[in-house]
Scaffold this motif. Structure first.
Motif, PDB file in Angstrom:
ATOM      1  N   ALA A 119       7.670 -35.527 -28.060  1.00 47.11           N
ATOM      2  CA  ALA A 119       8.815 -35.464 -29.403  1.00 47.11           C
ATOM      3  C   ALA A 119      10.114 -34.659 -28.953  1.00 47.11           C
ATOM      4  CB  ALA A 119       8.031 -35.016 -30.561  1.00 47.11           C
ATOM      5  N   PHE A 120       9.734 -33.596 -28.281  1.00 44.81           N
ATOM      6  CA  PHE A 120      11.017 -32.744 -27.931  1.00 44.81           C
ATOM      7  C   PHE A 120      11.538 -33.383 -26.748  1.00 44.81           C
ATOM      8  CE2 PHE A 120      12.069 -29.439 -24.594  1.00 44.81           C
ATOM      9  CZ  PHE A 120      12.890 -28.857 -25.530  1.00 44.81           C
ATOM     10  N   ALA A 121      11.016 -33.686 -25.747  1.00 48.29           N
ATOM     11  CA  ALA A 121      11.858 -34.477 -24.900  1.00 48.29           C
ATOM     12  C   ALA A 121      12.585 -35.620 -25.254  1.00 48.29           C
ATOM     13  CB  ALA A 121      10.664 -35.250 -23.795  1.00 48.29           C
ATOM     14  N   GLU A 122      12.390 -36.280 -26.243  1.00 41.43           N
ATOM     15  CA  GLU A 122      12.995 -37.521 -26.637  1.00 41.43           C
ATOM     16  C   GLU A 122      14.551 -36.997 -27.199  1.00 41.43           C
ATOM     17  OE1 GLU A 122      11.297 -39.400 -29.895  1.00 41.43           O
ATOM     18  OE2 GLU A 122       9.343 -39.783 -28.659  1.00 41.43           O
ATOM     19  N   THR A 123      14.975 -35.912 -27.452  1.00 39.47           N
ATOM     20  CA  THR A 123      16.097 -35.366 -27.689  1.00 39.47           C
ATOM     21  C   THR A 123      16.466 -34.168 -26.749  1.00 39.47           C
ATOM     22  OG1 THR A 123      15.080 -33.687 -29.319  1.00 39.47           O
ATOM     23  CG2 THR A 123      15.935 -35.863 -30.230  1.00 39.47           C
ATOM     24  N   PHE A 124      16.013 -34.011 -25.791  1.00 40.29           N
ATOM     25  CA  PHE A 124      16.108 -32.954 -24.634  1.00 40.29           C
ATOM     26  C   PHE A 124      17.806 -33.118 -24.124  1.00 40.29           C
ATOM     27  CE2 PHE A 124      15.821 -31.181 -20.570  1.00 40.29           C
ATOM     28  CZ  PHE A 124      15.501 -29.775 -20.898  1.00 40.29           C
ATOM     29  N   ALA A 125      18.341 -31.888 -24.437  1.00 39.23           N
ATOM     30  CA  ALA A 125      19.974 -31.834 -24.085  1.00 39.23           C
ATOM     31  C   ALA A 125      20.103 -30.799 -22.791  1.00 39.23           C
ATOM     32  CB  ALA A 125      20.441 -31.545 -25.300  1.00 39.23           C
ATOM     33  N   LEU A 126      19.383 -30.318 -22.411  1.00 36.05           N
ATOM     34  CA  LEU A 126      19.704 -29.427 -21.159  1.00 36.05           C
ATOM     35  C   LEU A 126      19.601 -29.863 -19.773  1.00 36.05           C
ATOM     36  CD1 LEU A 126      17.872 -26.155 -22.698  1.00 36.05           C
ATOM     37  CD2 LEU A 126      20.436 -26.696 -22.610  1.00 36.05           C
ATOM     38  N   GLN A 127      19.197 -31.259 -19.533  1.00 40.43           N
ATOM     39  CA  GLN A 127      19.223 -31.945 -18.175  1.00 40.43           C
ATOM     40  C   GLN A 127      20.457 -31.481 -17.445  1.00 40.43           C
ATOM     41  OE1 GLN A 127      18.903 -33.447 -21.034  1.00 40.43           O
ATOM     42  NE2 GLN A 127      20.232 -35.362 -21.139  1.00 40.43           N
ATOM     43  N   GLY A 128      20.143 -31.343 -16.109  1.00 37.80           N
ATOM     44  CA  GLY A 128      21.357 -30.995 -15.522  1.00 37.80           C
ATOM     45  C   GLY A 128      22.260 -29.458 -15.569  1.00 37.80           C
ATOM     46  N   PHE A 129      21.533 -28.964 -16.481  1.00 40.48           N
ATOM     47  CA  PHE A 129      22.022 -27.331 -16.751  1.00 40.48           C
ATOM     48  C   PHE A 129      21.737 -26.508 -15.577  1.00 40.48           C
ATOM     49  CE2 PHE A 129      21.103 -23.017 -18.924  1.00 40.48           C
ATOM     50  CZ  PHE A 129      22.368 -22.904 -19.081  1.00 40.48           C
ATOM     51  N   ASP A 130      22.660 -25.707 -15.231  1.00 37.52           N
ATOM     52  CA  ASP A 130      22.510 -24.760 -14.060  1.00 37.52           C
ATOM     53  C   ASP A 130      21.833 -23.578 -14.267  1.00 37.52           C
ATOM     54  OD1 ASP A 130      24.399 -23.190 -15.571  1.00 37.52           O
ATOM     55  OD2 ASP A 130      25.865 -23.452 -14.315  1.00 37.52           O
ATOM     56  N   GLY A 131      21.190 -23.261 -15.307  1.00 45.07           N
ATOM     57  CA  GLY A 131      20.646 -22.086 -15.623  1.00 45.07           C
ATOM     58  C   GLY A 131      21.070 -20.691 -15.783  1.00 45.07           C
TER      59      GLY A 131
ATOM     60  N   LEU B 118      23.355 -13.007 -10.226  1.00 42.80           N
ATOM     61  CA  LEU B 118      23.251 -14.685  -9.924  1.00 42.80           C
ATOM     62  C   LEU B 118      23.354 -15.676 -11.132  1.00 42.80           C
ATOM     63  CD1 LEU B 118      20.469 -14.492  -7.191  1.00 42.80           C
ATOM     64  CD2 LEU B 118      23.128 -14.357  -7.113  1.00 42.80           C
ATOM     65  N   LEU B 119      23.077 -15.040 -12.519  1.00 39.89           N
ATOM     66  CA  LEU B 119      23.016 -15.854 -13.589  1.00 39.89           C
ATOM     67  C   LEU B 119      23.948 -15.696 -14.777  1.00 39.89           C
ATOM     68  CD1 LEU B 119      19.162 -16.398 -13.011  1.00 39.89           C
ATOM     69  CD2 LEU B 119      20.759 -17.927 -12.483  1.00 39.89           C
ATOM     70  N   GLY B 120      25.031 -15.018 -14.509  1.00 42.29           N
ATOM     71  CA  GLY B 120      25.810 -14.879 -15.634  1.00 42.29           C
ATOM     72  C   GLY B 120      25.562 -13.768 -16.748  1.00 42.29           C
ATOM     73  N   VAL B 121      24.728 -12.829 -16.404  1.00 38.38           N
ATOM     74  CA  VAL B 121      24.398 -11.822 -17.462  1.00 38.38           C
ATOM     75  C   VAL B 121      25.467 -10.807 -17.366  1.00 38.38           C
ATOM     76  CG1 VAL B 121      22.654 -10.234 -18.218  1.00 38.38           C
ATOM     77  CG2 VAL B 121      21.850 -12.558 -17.589  1.00 38.38           C
ATOM     78  N   LYS B 122      25.854 -10.509 -18.470  1.00 37.29           N
ATOM     79  CA  LYS B 122      26.716  -9.387 -18.676  1.00 37.29           C
ATOM     80  C   LYS B 122      26.353  -8.442 -19.923  1.00 37.29           C
ATOM     81  CE  LYS B 122      29.899 -11.379 -15.839  1.00 37.29           C
ATOM     82  NZ  LYS B 122      29.556 -11.225 -14.460  1.00 37.29           N
ATOM     83  N   ARG B 123      25.601  -8.656 -20.696  1.00 39.00           N
ATOM     84  CA  ARG B 123      24.854  -7.778 -21.785  1.00 39.00           C
ATOM     85  C   ARG B 123      23.379  -8.101 -21.557  1.00 39.00           C
ATOM     86  NH1 ARG B 123      27.733  -9.968 -26.884  1.00 39.00           N
ATOM     87  NH2 ARG B 123      27.463 -11.860 -25.797  1.00 39.00           N
ATOM     88  N   ILE B 124      22.923  -6.702 -21.702  1.00 35.95           N
ATOM     89  CA  ILE B 124      21.458  -6.767 -21.712  1.00 35.95           C
ATOM     90  C   ILE B 124      20.915  -6.106 -22.852  1.00 35.95           C
ATOM     91  CG2 ILE B 124      19.141  -5.744 -20.623  1.00 35.95           C
ATOM     92  CD1 ILE B 124      20.955  -5.924 -17.876  1.00 35.95           C
ATOM     93  N   MET B 125      20.014  -6.715 -23.762  1.00 35.42           N
ATOM     94  CA  MET B 125      19.432  -6.101 -25.097  1.00 35.42           C
ATOM     95  C   MET B 125      17.878  -5.941 -24.577  1.00 35.42           C
ATOM     96  SD  MET B 125      21.017  -8.530 -27.608  1.00 35.42           S
ATOM     97  CE  MET B 125      20.384  -7.558 -29.116  1.00 35.42           C
ATOM     98  N   LEU B 126      17.695  -4.647 -24.875  1.00 33.10           N
ATOM     99  CA  LEU B 126      16.126  -4.256 -24.768  1.00 33.10           C
ATOM    100  C   LEU B 126      15.725  -3.765 -26.283  1.00 33.10           C
ATOM    101  CD1 LEU B 126      16.543  -1.412 -21.886  1.00 33.10           C
ATOM    102  CD2 LEU B 126      16.134  -3.842 -21.587  1.00 33.10           C
ATOM    103  N   VAL B 127      14.693  -4.768 -26.578  1.00 34.23           N
ATOM    104  CA  VAL B 127      14.407  -5.039 -28.152  1.00 34.23           C
ATOM    105  C   VAL B 127      12.994  -4.623 -28.232  1.00 34.23           C
ATOM    106  CG1 VAL B 127      14.415  -6.378 -29.968  1.00 34.23           C
ATOM    107  CG2 VAL B 127      16.262  -6.539 -28.476  1.00 34.23           C
TER     108      VAL B 127
END
Length: 165
Positions: A14-26, A79-88
């Protein structure tokens, strides 16, 4: 043949039917990485108004900046665009509720096998451990000034975050 995972696979279809992240670079679109506990009361993206694709979410018992977590943060920052790190970390956490010895005894009793050899990383002083983890991430030579780092305590009863460090 029926499987104990059938209900989850059905939900996945059911989730895959509306999956919208295909092709996303991560890449973390919001530039955020969050290290938090594996506790099921925590909705990491929801608590900060983000959606899948916006952030890197790293979970472990207690939400600690472990060696493997640091590796993931190094990858995220460089490598993956992280500029802010939250330690929670969070209130009423099992990792902060008992000593290492007590937790190991509980596990040994539940499993029926001696678990005294296991290193759990129990949290003796929660706020202090948040401050220490923030320092650990900030002082990492491959993270350093490349990202803002903040330490937080999440209240599982109110849903509010408090900045600790």
């Amino acid at each position: 043949m029926p499987s104990s995972f059938d209900d989850l696979l059905e939900h996945n279809r059911a989730f895959a039917e509306t999956f919208a992240l295909q092709g996303f670079d991560g890449v973390a679109r919001a530039g955020v990485a969050m290290v938090t506990c594996m506790d099921s009361r925590i909705d990491p993206l929801g608590m900060i108004g983000l959606v899948p694709g916006d952030a890197k979410i790293l979970r472990n018992p207690g939400g600690r900046a472990t060696e493997r977590t640091l590796v993931a943060l190094v990858l995220g920052v460089n490598l993956l665009g992280v500029k802010r790190i939250m330690l929670v970390q969070h209130t009423r956490c099992a990792m902060a509720s008992k000593s290492e010895r007590e937790l190991l005894m509980d596990i040994s009793e539940a499993a029926g096998v001696d678990a005294s050899w296991l290193d759990l990383g129990a949290i003796e002083q929660q706020r202090l451990s948040i401050v220490e983890d923030v320092h650990r991430v900030r002082s990492h030579p491959l993270i350093g000034e490349r990202a803002e780092v903040g330490g937080f305590l999440y209240d599982v009863d109110t849903g509010l975050l408090e900045q600790v460090a």
